[in-house]
Design an enzyme around this catalytic site. Structure first.
Site, short mmCIF file in Angstrom:
data_model
loop_
_atom_site.label_atom_id
_atom_site.label_comp_id
_atom_site.label_asym_id
_atom_site.label_seq_id
_atom_site.Cartn_x
_atom_site.Cartn_y
_atom_site.Cartn_z
N HIS A 82 -27.19 42.99 -42.60
CA HIS A 82 -28.12 43.20 -43.71
C HIS A 82 -28.45 44.68 -43.81
CE1 HIS A 82 -31.41 42.48 -46.53
NE2 HIS A 82 -32.06 43.39 -45.87
N ASP A 161 -41.56 33.41 -49.08
CA ASP A 161 -41.38 34.87 -49.10
C ASP A 161 -41.22 35.38 -50.52
OD1 ASP A 161 -40.68 37.56 -48.12
OD2 ASP A 161 -38.69 37.03 -48.85
N SER A 183 -40.04 39.43 -44.07
CA SER A 183 -39.34 39.09 -45.31
C SER A 183 -37.83 39.16 -45.12
CB SER A 183 -39.78 40.04 -46.43
OG SER A 183 -39.04 39.81 -47.61
N LYS A 187 -34.87 35.60 -44.29
CA LYS A 187 -33.67 35.26 -45.06
C LYS A 187 -32.43 35.22 -44.16
CE LYS A 187 -34.78 38.36 -48.36
NZ LYS A 187 -36.24 38.42 -48.46
#
Length: 433
Positions: A82, A161, A183, A187
Site C-alpha cells: 500500500h 472507515d 484507516s 483496508k
C-alpha cells in the site's frame, strides 16, 4: 454506555477500552450516534491521540464493520502493498509482476485516484479490455495459477472507515496519525493479505510533509499489523518531487513499461526494487533483503519482468500488444511546453502542485463522480538539481482541453529556480520492520 462519557474520557486524555471503541464504531455505523458527537470525539482524538492498543482496536472495529475477504484458498503467503499516495507513483504497476515472477502470490486490491494522487485501477483501465472487476473465483484462480491479480476494492470493505473519513474531511481531523493509520490498515487487514509492505511517502506531494511525522505514521502502522498477526514492513520514501518523469494514467503506464525493461529512472527503479524486495522476503522467496534485491534487479534486465506484466494484462482481458507498442495507449490532442522564466538550478518542485495541474488537465478527479481523461498528464523534462537556461522547457502538459492556462500557471509555479546547485535527497529514508 454513553457517548458523552466516552467523549469526556478522551478529552481528558484517557485511554478508551476495546468495548468503548466497538460501541462507538458500531453505533455510528448504524446511525444511533449522531455526526455532532462523532465529530467531537474525532477532535478529542486529534488533540489527545491514541495508544498503540487503542489504534489497533480501532482498526479491528473498522475491519469488523463490513466484508472481509477470505483468501485462504490461495496457496502460499499472500503479500500486499500500500502506498500512502503521491504524484507519479506507478510503483504497484511495477512490483506486482516483479514479485509474482519469483513465485510470491500478490492478491492486490487497489483504489481509484481522487484529488492530486492517482489510482492504480484508473491507470490499468487505460489498457484496452483490461478488467478491474473479477469474481472471487477468477481472482483466486489467477493468483494460484499466475501468482498475481488486481481488482478494485469491494464496496462494502470497512464501511465504518468510509463514513468516518467523510466526517474527518469536513471537520479538519484528517491529519491525525492514529486515525490515518487505522484507516489504511483496516483496508489492508480486511483485504485478507498475510503480509503487508507499506510505502509511506514524505514530502510536498505526500500527505506527510515531514520526515518525523512520516516515520511516526509508519511505526504505528507496523505496530498495528504486528498486533493483528500480519507481517508488516514500512518503507519511508521520498515524494518531495514527482516520482519518475511521467504523471497521468497513460503516461505512467508507459513509464512503468520502461522500468520493467530496465530503462527506468533511478528514483522509481530504486523505490520499486526496494518495495518488491521486502515483499519477496515476507513472502518467503528469500531469506534476506540483499539477495532479493539482486535477484529482482536481474529479473528486470533479463526481460522476464516485462513478460510477466504482459501476462497480467492478458489474464485480465487486456490487450498485451499495448506493452510492446506503448504508442497504442491514448494520446492527447494538445502538448504545451512550459518554459523556465530564468536561468539557474531547479532547487525544488512542489509535487502536489504538479499533481493538481495534472488533475486540471483531466488526468484526475476533483470529485468521485468526475470522468478521467486517460491521455492527460505531464511529462517532467527537468527535475530537482538540473541546470536550466531561460526559455528551456521544464515540463510538457498533455491535454484534450483547449484552455489549460490555470494548469500551465500551476505547473510553472511548482518549479523553484535558484542560483545554488542542490544535492538531491535520497530516495529511501528509513525501513521500519
Amino acid at each position: 454506555m454513553r457517548m458523552v462519557d466516552i467523549i469526556q474520557k478522551k478529552k481528558a486524555g484517557g485511554e478508551l477500552s476495546k468495548d468503548e471503541i466497538d460501541f462507538v464504531i458500531q453505533g455510528y455505523t448504524k446511525g444511533s450516534i449522531p455526526d455532532y458527537q462523532m465529530s467531537s470525539l474525532l477532535m478529542a482524538i486529534y488533540f489527545k491521540g491514541m495508544s498503540s492498543r487503542e489504534t489497533a482496536d480501532l482498526t479491528l472495529a473498522f475491519v469488523n464493520s463490513g466484508d472481509q475477504i477470505n483468501l485462504s484458498q490461495i496457496e502460499g503467503i499472500k503479500v500486499d502493498k500500500h502506498s500512502t499516495g503521491g504524484v507519479g507513483d506507478k510503483i504497484s504497476l511495477i512490483v506486482i509482476p516483479l514479485v509474482a515472477s519469483v513465485g510470491v502470490p500478490v492478491a492486490k486490491m487497489s483504489g481509484r485516484g481522487l484529488g492530486h494522487t492517482g489510482g492504480t485501477i484508473d491507470k490499468l483501465e487505460t489498457i484496452e479490455g483490461f478488467k478491474t472487476e473479477l469474481t472471487m473465483e477468477e481472482f483466486i484462480t489467477n493468483v494460484n495459477t499466475y501468482k498475481m491479480a488486481i481488482v478494485g476494492q469491494s464496496a462494502n470493505l470497512t464501511p465504518a472507515d468510509k463514513k468516518i473519513y467523510a466526517l474527518r474531511d469536513v471537520t479538519a481531523t484528517v491529519d491525525s496519525i492514529p486515525l490515518i493509520a487505522s484507516s489504511i490498515m483496516s483496508k489492508k487487514i480486511a483485504s485478507g493479505a498475510d503480509a503487508i509492505v507499506l510505502d509511506v511517502k514524505v514530502g510536498s506531494g505526500a500527505f506527510m510533509k515531514s520526515i518525523d511525522k512520516a516515520k511516526e505514521l509508519a511505526r504505528q502502522m507496523v505496530d498495528i499489523g504486528k498486533s493483528l498477526n500480519r507481517k508488516t514492513v514500512a518503507v519511508v520514501t521520498d515524494m518531495s518531487q514527482p516520482l519518475g518523469y511521467e504523471v497521468g494514467n497513460a503516461n505512467e503506464i508507459r513509464e512503468a513499461i520502461e522500468v520493467l525493461k530496465g530503462k527506468g529512472s533511478e528514483d522509481e527503479t530504486t523505490v520499486a526494487l526496494t518495495i518488491a524486495s521486502h515483499m519477496a522476503v515476507l513472502g518467503g522467496a528469500f531469506d534476506d533483503f540483499e539477495s532479493a534485491y539482486k535477484k529482482l534487479k536481474n529479473i528486470i534486465y533479463s526481460g522476464k519482468a516485462i513478460e510477466k506484466l504482459k501476462e497480467l494484462i492478458r489474464i485480465q482481458g487486456g490487450n498485451s500488444d499495448y506493452i510492446d507498442i506503448p504508442s497504442k495507449l491514448p494520446q492527447a490532442k494538445y502538448h504545451i511546453e512550459v518554459k523556465a522564466l530564468k536561468e539557474g538550478y531547479i532547487t525544488s518542485i512542489n509535487a502536489e502542485n504538479i499533481g493538481i495541474s495534472a488533475m486540471l488537465l483531466g488526468a484526475g478527479r476533483k470529485t468521485k463522480e468526475d470522468t478521467i481523461d486517460h491521455a492527460a498528464g505531464i511529462t517532467m523534462v527537468k527535475k530537482a538539481g538540473d541546470l536550466v537556461k531561460e526559455n528551456d522547457t521544464i515540463c510538457i502538459l498533455h491535454t484534450n482541453l483547449k484552455d489549460c492556462s490555470e494548469a500551465e500557471t500551476m505547473a510553472r509555479n511548482a518549479y523553484n529556480i535558484g542560483s545554488e546547485e542542490i544535492k538531491f535527497n535520497k530516495y529511501i529514508y528509513e525501513v521500519i520492520l
